[in-house]
Design a protein around this motif. Structure first.
Motif, short mmCIF file in Angstrom:
data_model
loop_
_atom_site.label_atom_id
_atom_site.label_comp_id
_atom_site.label_asym_id
_atom_site.label_seq_id
_atom_site.Cartn_x
_atom_site.Cartn_y
_atom_site.Cartn_z
N PHE A 18 0.87 -1.18 0.00
CA PHE A 18 0.00 0.00 0.00
C PHE A 18 0.91 1.23 0.00
O PHE A 18 1.50 1.58 1.03
CB PHE A 18 -0.92 -0.01 1.22
CG PHE A 18 -1.89 -1.16 1.24
CD1 PHE A 18 -3.16 -1.01 0.70
CD2 PHE A 18 -1.51 -2.39 1.76
CE1 PHE A 18 -4.04 -2.08 0.70
CE2 PHE A 18 -2.39 -3.46 1.75
CZ PHE A 18 -3.67 -3.31 1.22
N GLU A 19 1.03 1.84 -1.17
CA GLU A 19 1.98 2.95 -1.33
C GLU A 19 1.46 4.23 -0.71
O GLU A 19 0.28 4.59 -0.87
CB GLU A 19 2.28 3.17 -2.81
CG GLU A 19 3.37 4.19 -3.06
CD GLU A 19 3.76 4.31 -4.52
OE1 GLU A 19 4.48 5.28 -4.86
OE2 GLU A 19 3.34 3.46 -5.32
N VAL A 20 2.33 4.92 0.00
CA VAL A 20 1.99 6.21 0.59
C VAL A 20 1.76 7.22 -0.54
O VAL A 20 2.52 7.27 -1.50
CB VAL A 20 3.12 6.71 1.52
CG1 VAL A 20 2.83 8.13 2.01
CG2 VAL A 20 3.28 5.76 2.69
N GLY A 21 0.70 8.01 -0.42
CA GLY A 21 0.37 8.99 -1.45
C GLY A 21 -0.73 8.52 -2.38
O GLY A 21 -1.36 9.33 -3.06
N GLU A 22 -0.96 7.19 -2.38
CA GLU A 22 -2.07 6.65 -3.17
C GLU A 22 -3.28 6.46 -2.27
O GLU A 22 -3.16 6.31 -1.05
CB GLU A 22 -1.69 5.29 -3.78
CG GLU A 22 -0.72 5.40 -4.94
CD GLU A 22 -0.56 4.07 -5.68
OE1 GLU A 22 -1.23 3.09 -5.26
OE2 GLU A 22 0.21 4.02 -6.64
N ILE A 23 -4.45 6.45 -2.87
CA ILE A 23 -5.70 6.21 -2.15
C ILE A 23 -6.16 4.80 -2.46
O ILE A 23 -6.20 4.38 -3.63
CB ILE A 23 -6.78 7.23 -2.55
CG1 ILE A 23 -6.29 8.64 -2.25
CG2 ILE A 23 -8.08 6.94 -1.80
CD1 ILE A 23 -5.98 8.90 -0.78
N HIS A 24 -6.51 4.04 -1.43
CA HIS A 24 -6.83 2.62 -1.60
C HIS A 24 -8.29 2.36 -1.24
O HIS A 24 -8.73 2.69 -0.13
CB HIS A 24 -5.90 1.79 -0.72
CG HIS A 24 -4.46 2.09 -0.95
ND1 HIS A 24 -3.71 1.46 -1.92
CD2 HIS A 24 -3.62 2.99 -0.35
CE1 HIS A 24 -2.47 1.93 -1.90
NE2 HIS A 24 -2.40 2.86 -0.96
N PRO A 25 -9.05 1.76 -2.17
CA PRO A 25 -10.49 1.55 -1.94
C PRO A 25 -10.81 0.27 -1.16
O PRO A 25 -10.20 -0.77 -1.38
CB PRO A 25 -11.04 1.45 -3.36
CG PRO A 25 -9.90 0.87 -4.17
CD PRO A 25 -8.64 1.39 -3.54
N PHE A 26 -11.77 0.37 -0.24
CA PHE A 26 -12.32 -0.78 0.48
C PHE A 26 -13.81 -0.54 0.69
O PHE A 26 -14.20 0.47 1.27
CB PHE A 26 -11.64 -0.97 1.85
CG PHE A 26 -10.29 -1.59 1.80
CD1 PHE A 26 -10.15 -2.97 1.70
CD2 PHE A 26 -9.15 -0.81 1.86
CE1 PHE A 26 -8.89 -3.56 1.65
CE2 PHE A 26 -7.89 -1.39 1.82
CZ PHE A 26 -7.76 -2.76 1.71
N ASP A 27 -14.61 -1.46 0.18
CA ASP A 27 -16.06 -1.41 0.39
C ASP A 27 -16.65 -0.05 0.01
O ASP A 27 -17.49 0.53 0.74
CB ASP A 27 -16.41 -1.72 1.85
CG ASP A 27 -15.98 -3.12 2.25
OD1 ASP A 27 -15.95 -4.00 1.37
OD2 ASP A 27 -15.68 -3.33 3.44
N GLY A 28 -16.21 0.49 -1.12
CA GLY A 28 -16.78 1.74 -1.60
C GLY A 28 -16.23 2.99 -0.93
O GLY A 28 -16.66 4.10 -1.24
N ARG A 29 -15.29 2.84 -0.01
CA ARG A 29 -14.68 3.98 0.65
C ARG A 29 -13.19 4.03 0.32
O ARG A 29 -12.60 3.01 -0.06
CB ARG A 29 -14.88 3.90 2.16
CG ARG A 29 -16.34 3.94 2.59
CD ARG A 29 -16.46 3.82 4.10
NE ARG A 29 -15.82 4.93 4.79
CZ ARG A 29 -15.61 4.97 6.11
NH1 ARG A 29 -15.98 3.94 6.86
NH2 ARG A 29 -15.03 6.01 6.68
N LEU A 30 -12.59 5.21 0.48
CA LEU A 30 -11.19 5.39 0.13
C LEU A 30 -10.37 5.68 1.38
O LEU A 30 -10.80 6.44 2.26
CB LEU A 30 -11.03 6.55 -0.87
CG LEU A 30 -11.81 6.39 -2.20
CD1 LEU A 30 -11.67 7.65 -3.03
CD2 LEU A 30 -11.30 5.18 -2.96
#
Length: 248
Positions: free
Chosen positions: A33-45
Motif C-alpha cells: 500500500f503505497e503512501v500517497g495513493e488512495i486505496h479503496p475498500f467497500d466503496g470507501r477510500l
C-alpha cells in the motif's frame, strides 16, 4: 514472512513499512500500500497507513493463528503449546482452558509461568546478541540470512557475505539482466544462485507453470532444473498437479 528482516513490533503488527518503495507491506501475502495513493475498500477510500490495517482485518483476521501455525524453522512451539497459547489469547480462564484440553488448572497455570519465563530469556538473549552484533566491524564475515522456508538447514547455509559476492561473480554472466552460466554442483553455490533467482519473482503472485518457465528460460536454458530446485530448497511451493507455483 522473512523473520530476519522484521522487528518484533513488525511481526506483531502483521506489516512493515518499506522505505525503499515508500509503502506498507503485508507480512503474510506481500501486498503493498503505497503512501500517497488512495486505496479503496467497500466503496470507501483510505490512505496507506489505514488501508494496510483494513487489509489485515479483512484478509488475515486470524493473523495470530498464522503466526502460531506457520511452518517457519524458527517456530519451535509444540502443537500443545500452540493450542494453549491460542486459548489464552481467546481470553479463556484457566478452568475453561483446562476443561478444553483435558488437563488440570494447575497445569495451565504452570505453563503460563513457563511461557513468561521463556519470554524473559528471549529478551535477555536479544539484548546481548544485538549489542554484540552492533559492534561487529567486518561486514564481509557476516553470515547471510537463511530464508524462512528452507527445507534442509545445515552447513550449506553457512555462507558469508564475501562468499556470496564471489559466488555471484563466478556463476552468473550478468546480474542485470540475470543470466546464469551453469547451475553449480556445490550446495552452498546452489543456495546463493537459487536465492538470487527467487528474488526475480513477485511475492504473493501465483505463476502458472508456463509463466514460470518463460521467466526462468531468460535466466538459464535448463529451466526445468531451476524450477525443481526452487521447490526442493523451499523457495517456492506448488500445487499437487504442478499447475501453479508461488514464492513461499
Amino acid at each position: 514472512m522473512e523473520i530476519d528482516k522484521l522487528t518484533i513490533e513488525e511481526i506483531k503488527n502483521g506489516y512493515k513499512f518499506d522505505k525503499d518503495i515508500n509503502s506498507y507491506v503485508c507480512n503474510s501475502c506481500g501486498r503493498t500500500f503505497e503512501v500517497g495513493e488512495i486505496h479503496p475498500f467497500d466503496g470507501r477510500l483510505f490512505e496507506a497507513s489505514r488501508a494496510i490495517k483494513i487489509h489485515l482485518s479483512k484478509e488475515h483476521k486470524d493473523y495470530l493463528k498464522e503466526l502460531l501455525y506457520n511452518n517457519s524453522k524458527y517456530n519451535t512451539l509444540t502443537d500443545n503449546q500452540k493450542e494453549l497459547l491460542f486459548l489464552i489469547y481467546s481470553d479463556k480462564n484457566d478452568k475453561e482452558i483446562a476443561k478444553t484440553l483435558d488437563i488440570s488448572p494447575s497445569t495451565v497455570r504452570h505453563q503460563r509461568f513457563m511461557f513468561r519465563e521463556k519470554a524473559k530469556q528471549a529478551k535477555m538473549y536479544l539484548a546481548i546478541y544485538e549489542q554484540v552484533m552492533e559492534k561487529k566491524s567486518h561486514k564481509d564475515e557476516a553470515i547471510i540470512p537463511i530464508h524462512n522456508s528452507a527445507t534442509m538447514v545445515d552447513d550449506r547455509y553457512l555462507i558469508t557475505e564475501k562468499e556470496r559476492e564471489q559466488i555471484l561473480k563466478t556463476t552468473f554472466e550478468s546480474l542485470s539482466p540475470l543470466k546464469l552460466k551453469t547451475f553449480p554442483k556445490k550446495e552452498k553455490k546452489k543456495v546463493v544462485v537459487l536465492k538470487m533467482i527467487s528474488e526475480q519473482l513477485e511475492k504473493g503472485r501465483p505463476y502458472t507453470e508456463k509463466e514460470l518457465n518463460e521467466i526462468l528460460k531468460e535466466i538459464y536454458d535448463d529451466y526445468v532444473v531451476i524450477r525443481r530446485y526452487l521447490v526442493d530448497y523451499g523457495f517456492m511451493e506448488r500445487t499437487n498437479d504442478c499447475t501453479e507455483y508461488w514464492l513461499k
